[in-house]
Motif scaffolding. Sequence first.
Motif, PDB file in Angstrom:
ATOM      1  N   THR A   1       0.841  -1.194   0.000  1.00  0.00           N
ATOM      2  CA  THR A   1       0.000   0.000   0.000  1.00  0.00           C
ATOM      3  C   THR A   1       0.875   1.242   0.000  1.00  0.00           C
ATOM      4  OG1 THR A   1      -2.006   0.965   0.981  1.00  0.00           O
ATOM      5  CG2 THR A   1      -0.244   0.313   2.502  1.00  0.00           C
ATOM      6  N   HIS A   2       0.246   2.383  -0.307  1.00  0.00           N
ATOM      7  CA  HIS A   2       0.940   3.670  -0.352  1.00  0.00           C
ATOM      8  C   HIS A   2       0.167   4.652   0.530  1.00  0.00           C
ATOM      9  CE1 HIS A   2       3.381   2.175  -3.709  1.00  0.00           C
ATOM     10  NE2 HIS A   2       2.258   1.768  -4.279  1.00  0.00           N
ATOM     11  N   LEU A   3       0.395   4.579   1.826  1.00  0.00           N
ATOM     12  CA  LEU A   3      -0.324   5.444   2.755  1.00  0.00           C
ATOM     13  C   LEU A   3      -0.037   6.913   2.499  1.00  0.00           C
ATOM     14  CD1 LEU A   3       0.315   3.418   6.041  1.00  0.00           C
ATOM     15  CD2 LEU A   3      -1.840   3.522   4.760  1.00  0.00           C
ATOM     16  N   ASP A   4       1.134   7.212   1.958  1.00  0.00           N
ATOM     17  CA  ASP A   4       1.508   8.602   1.707  1.00  0.00           C
ATOM     18  C   ASP A   4       0.732   9.219   0.556  1.00  0.00           C
ATOM     19  OD1 ASP A   4       2.930   6.672   0.219  1.00  0.00           O
ATOM     20  OD2 ASP A   4       4.510   8.089  -0.301  1.00  0.00           O
ATOM     21  N   MET A   5       0.029   8.409  -0.220  1.00  0.00           N
ATOM     22  CA  MET A   5      -0.754   8.926  -1.349  1.00  0.00           C
ATOM     23  C   MET A   5      -2.245   8.936  -1.060  1.00  0.00           C
ATOM     24  SD  MET A   5       1.113   7.021  -4.548  1.00  0.00           S
ATOM     25  CE  MET A   5       2.892   6.751  -4.586  1.00  0.00           C
ATOM     26  N   GLN A   6      -2.620   8.555   0.154  1.00  0.00           N
ATOM     27  CA  GLN A   6      -4.032   8.463   0.513  1.00  0.00           C
ATOM     28  C   GLN A   6      -4.482   9.715   1.241  1.00  0.00           C
ATOM     29  OE1 GLN A   6      -4.624   4.506   2.329  1.00  0.00           O
ATOM     30  NE2 GLN A   6      -2.983   3.770   0.996  1.00  0.00           N
ATOM     31  N   GLY A   7      -5.779   9.923   1.302  1.00  0.00           N
ATOM     32  CA  GLY A   7      -6.323  11.181   1.797  1.00  0.00           C
ATOM     33  C   GLY A   7      -6.615  11.214   3.274  1.00  0.00           C
ATOM     34  N   THR A   8      -6.015  10.319   4.048  1.00  0.00           N
ATOM     35  CA  THR A   8      -6.229  10.287   5.493  1.00  0.00           C
ATOM     36  C   THR A   8      -4.878  10.236   6.192  1.00  0.00           C
ATOM     37  OG1 THR A   8      -6.331   7.865   5.535  1.00  0.00           O
ATOM     38  CG2 THR A   8      -8.416   9.041   5.248  1.00  0.00           C
ATOM     39  N   SER A   9      -4.881  10.414   7.477  1.00  0.00           N
ATOM     40  CA  SER A   9      -3.650  10.251   8.245  1.00  0.00           C
ATOM     41  C   SER A   9      -3.317   8.768   8.355  1.00  0.00           C
ATOM     42  CB  SER A   9      -3.813  10.843   9.648  1.00  0.00           C
ATOM     43  OG  SER A   9      -4.692  10.037  10.427  1.00  0.00           O
ATOM     44  N   VAL A  10      -2.061   8.485   8.674  1.00  0.00           N
ATOM     45  CA  VAL A  10      -1.642   7.096   8.879  1.00  0.00           C
ATOM     46  C   VAL A  10      -2.482   6.454   9.973  1.00  0.00           C
ATOM     47  CG1 VAL A  10       0.249   5.611   9.635  1.00  0.00           C
ATOM     48  CG2 VAL A  10       0.703   7.504   8.066  1.00  0.00           C
ATOM     49  N   GLU A  11      -2.674   7.188  11.059  1.00  0.00           N
ATOM     50  CA  GLU A  11      -3.429   6.643  12.191  1.00  0.00           C
ATOM     51  C   GLU A  11      -4.865   6.315  11.797  1.00  0.00           C
ATOM     52  OE1 GLU A  11       0.162   8.453  13.468  1.00  0.00           O
ATOM     53  OE2 GLU A  11      -1.475   9.322  12.274  1.00  0.00           O
ATOM     54  N   GLU A  12      -5.493   7.187  11.027  1.00  0.00           N
ATOM     55  CA  GLU A  12      -6.867   6.940  10.577  1.00  0.00           C
ATOM     56  C   GLU A  12      -6.931   5.729   9.656  1.00  0.00           C
ATOM     57  OE1 GLU A  12      -8.697  11.483  10.554  1.00  0.00           O
ATOM     58  OE2 GLU A  12      -7.524  10.771   8.840  1.00  0.00           O
ATOM     59  N   ALA A  13      -5.964   5.620   8.748  1.00  0.00           N
ATOM     60  CA  ALA A  13      -5.937   4.490   7.813  1.00  0.00           C
ATOM     61  C   ALA A  13      -5.736   3.174   8.547  1.00  0.00           C
ATOM     62  CB  ALA A  13      -4.836   4.691   6.774  1.00  0.00           C
TER      63      ALA A  13
ATOM     64  N   ALA B   1      -6.423   2.521  11.735  1.00  0.00           N
ATOM     65  CA  ALA B   1      -7.588   2.219  12.570  1.00  0.00           C
ATOM     66  C   ALA B   1      -8.728   1.665  11.734  1.00  0.00           C
ATOM     67  CB  ALA B   1      -8.036   3.478  13.312  1.00  0.00           C
ATOM     68  N   ALA B   2      -8.977   2.258  10.566  1.00  0.00           N
ATOM     69  CA  ALA B   2     -10.041   1.757   9.691  1.00  0.00           C
ATOM     70  C   ALA B   2      -9.734   0.344   9.219  1.00  0.00           C
ATOM     71  CB  ALA B   2     -10.209   2.695   8.498  1.00  0.00           C
ATOM     72  N   ALA B   3      -8.470   0.080   8.919  1.00  0.00           N
ATOM     73  CA  ALA B   3      -8.077  -1.256   8.478  1.00  0.00           C
ATOM     74  C   ALA B   3      -8.236  -2.273   9.603  1.00  0.00           C
ATOM     75  CB  ALA B   3      -6.636  -1.234   7.969  1.00  0.00           C
ATOM     76  N   ALA B   4      -7.753  -1.931  10.795  1.00  0.00           N
ATOM     77  CA  ALA B   4      -7.831  -2.864  11.924  1.00  0.00           C
ATOM     78  C   ALA B   4      -9.277  -3.203  12.270  1.00  0.00           C
ATOM     79  CB  ALA B   4      -7.120  -2.269  13.136  1.00  0.00           C
ATOM     80  N   ALA B   5     -10.180  -2.247  12.072  1.00  0.00           N
ATOM     81  CA  ALA B   5     -11.589  -2.468  12.400  1.00  0.00           C
ATOM     82  C   ALA B   5     -12.228  -3.551  11.550  1.00  0.00           C
ATOM     83  CB  ALA B   5     -12.370  -1.158  12.256  1.00  0.00           C
TER      84      ALA B   5
ATOM     85  N   PRO C   1      -6.399   0.403   2.734  1.00  0.00           N
ATOM     86  CA  PRO C   1      -6.247  -0.947   3.284  1.00  0.00           C
ATOM     87  C   PRO C   1      -7.529  -1.559   3.846  1.00  0.00           C
ATOM     88  CG  PRO C   1      -4.349   0.386   3.856  1.00  0.00           C
ATOM     89  CD  PRO C   1      -5.332   1.319   3.204  1.00  0.00           C
ATOM     90  N   TYR C   2      -8.473  -0.742   4.316  1.00  0.00           N
ATOM     91  CA  TYR C   2      -9.688  -1.317   4.892  1.00  0.00           C
ATOM     92  C   TYR C   2     -10.550  -2.052   3.867  1.00  0.00           C
ATOM     93  CZ  TYR C   2     -12.807   2.383   3.078  1.00  0.00           C
ATOM     94  OH  TYR C   2     -13.536   3.219   2.255  1.00  0.00           O
ATOM     95  N   LEU C   3     -10.239  -1.917   2.576  1.00  0.00           N
ATOM     96  CA  LEU C   3     -11.007  -2.610   1.545  1.00  0.00           C
ATOM     97  C   LEU C   3     -10.425  -3.975   1.185  1.00  0.00           C
ATOM     98  CD1 LEU C   3     -11.932   0.393  -0.766  1.00  0.00           C
ATOM     99  CD2 LEU C   3     -13.446  -0.869   0.779  1.00  0.00           C
ATOM    100  N   ILE C   4      -9.372  -4.390   1.847  1.00  0.00           N
ATOM    101  CA  ILE C   4      -8.801  -5.727   1.607  1.00  0.00           C
ATOM    102  C   ILE C   4      -9.852  -6.841   1.687  1.00  0.00           C
ATOM    103  CG2 ILE C   4      -7.417  -7.487   2.810  1.00  0.00           C
ATOM    104  CD1 ILE C   4      -5.642  -6.033   0.966  1.00  0.00           C
ATOM    105  N   PRO C   5     -10.793  -6.818   2.655  1.00  0.00           N
ATOM    106  CA  PRO C   5     -11.764  -7.912   2.707  1.00  0.00           C
ATOM    107  C   PRO C   5     -12.564  -8.092   1.420  1.00  0.00           C
ATOM    108  CG  PRO C   5     -11.799  -6.715   4.771  1.00  0.00           C
ATOM    109  CD  PRO C   5     -10.940  -5.921   3.824  1.00  0.00           C
ATOM    110  N   VAL C   6     -12.832  -7.005   0.686  1.00  0.00           N
ATOM    111  CA  VAL C   6     -13.588  -7.114  -0.565  1.00  0.00           C
ATOM    112  C   VAL C   6     -12.802  -7.961  -1.567  1.00  0.00           C
ATOM    113  CG1 VAL C   6     -14.614  -5.841  -2.484  1.00  0.00           C
ATOM    114  CG2 VAL C   6     -14.661  -4.871  -0.168  1.00  0.00           C
ATOM    115  N   THR C   7     -11.519  -7.666  -1.705  1.00  0.00           N
ATOM    116  CA  THR C   7     -10.680  -8.419  -2.642  1.00  0.00           C
ATOM    117  C   THR C   7     -10.459  -9.838  -2.169  1.00  0.00           C
ATOM    118  OG1 THR C   7      -9.558  -6.391  -3.347  1.00  0.00           O
ATOM    119  CG2 THR C   7      -8.426  -8.460  -3.786  1.00  0.00           C
ATOM    120  N   LEU C   8     -10.212 -10.014  -0.876  1.00  0.00           N
ATOM    121  CA  LEU C   8      -9.954 -11.359  -0.369  1.00  0.00           C
ATOM    122  C   LEU C   8     -11.162 -12.267  -0.565  1.00  0.00           C
ATOM    123  CD1 LEU C   8      -7.827 -12.579   2.420  1.00  0.00           C
ATOM    124  CD2 LEU C   8     -10.220 -13.286   2.535  1.00  0.00           C
TER     125      LEU C   8
END
Length: 306
Positions: free
Chosen positions: A40-52, A54-58, A271-278
């Motif tokens: 993934t490329h967190l530096d190119m996404q529109g949220t903070s690292v912490e937000e990304a 947290a959304a993924a872990a959820a 990253p929180y969209l991984i479940p869709v692909t998996l």
Amino acid sequence: MAATARNSGSADGERKKQDLKDVPPPPPAPLTVPVADSHTHLDMQGTSVEEALAAAAAVGVTTVIQVGCDLAGSRWAAETAAAHENVWAAVALHPNEAPRIVLGDPGGRSRQGAREPGGMAALDEALAEIDALAALDAVRGVGETGLDFFRTGPEGVAAQEYSFRRHVEIAKRHGKALVIHDRDAHDDVLRVLAEEGAPGTVVFHCFSGDAEMAKVCAEAGYYLSFAGNVTFKNAQPLRDALAVAPLDRILVETDAPFLTPAPYRGRPNAPYLIPVTLRAMAAVKGVDEDALATAVAANTARAFRY
């Protein structure tokens, strides 16, 4: 009247797509078995690292591999991984970055803007910094490197291949996974790996080959990482490749913010969209989603040694 109605519906549909293009998709149902986003490329996404994170872990995505594409991005990846327990880094010059350094920007603009040609000395200097970053503990991969004949023309091939070979050597020397970007260059990527001698761990990021290439890679012991484009309607060759890939060689990734899986194609990926692909991958493989998640989690941890 009927034709007018159809045209109106089509226009409404296009407007709806445009209205949603900047709207993040809703979170999917959480996975029961936690997995990693292997690229993934967190530096190119529109949220903070912490937000990304947290959304993924959820939704059960508890680890991410943050991938650098140039010097600035690789430095950021290493720093971010060092600062976050469940983030690991991969560092490299993207295949299209090497010609930009050597030749300037003959075919486009780099992430830092237009450049003056730097020549091979500038490329060697940049590679030396990648080498130093690869030695860090938080860095578990050298990539994304490889070859891309889609965006770089013939004038950039020599610089790309030189850079790729140097990255192979860096990965081997530091014992890190080699993360490969391969676009329209399958035969040449495999040739360079054979000529240089592949590192112990090779990951084909966003695998783009067909079933025959998947078999070749699996026989060589390489990992095949599948992204959201495996869900696209026109991606049957990718699904065929996934179908024949051994369960112990498969990874899953977002390549976010790119390659958002269907039905959200065209909207921001994360990253929180991984479940869709998996889940789509599990359907292709004909296995239970928990079984695939268990295999993917083990494969990613083994590939990146965390």
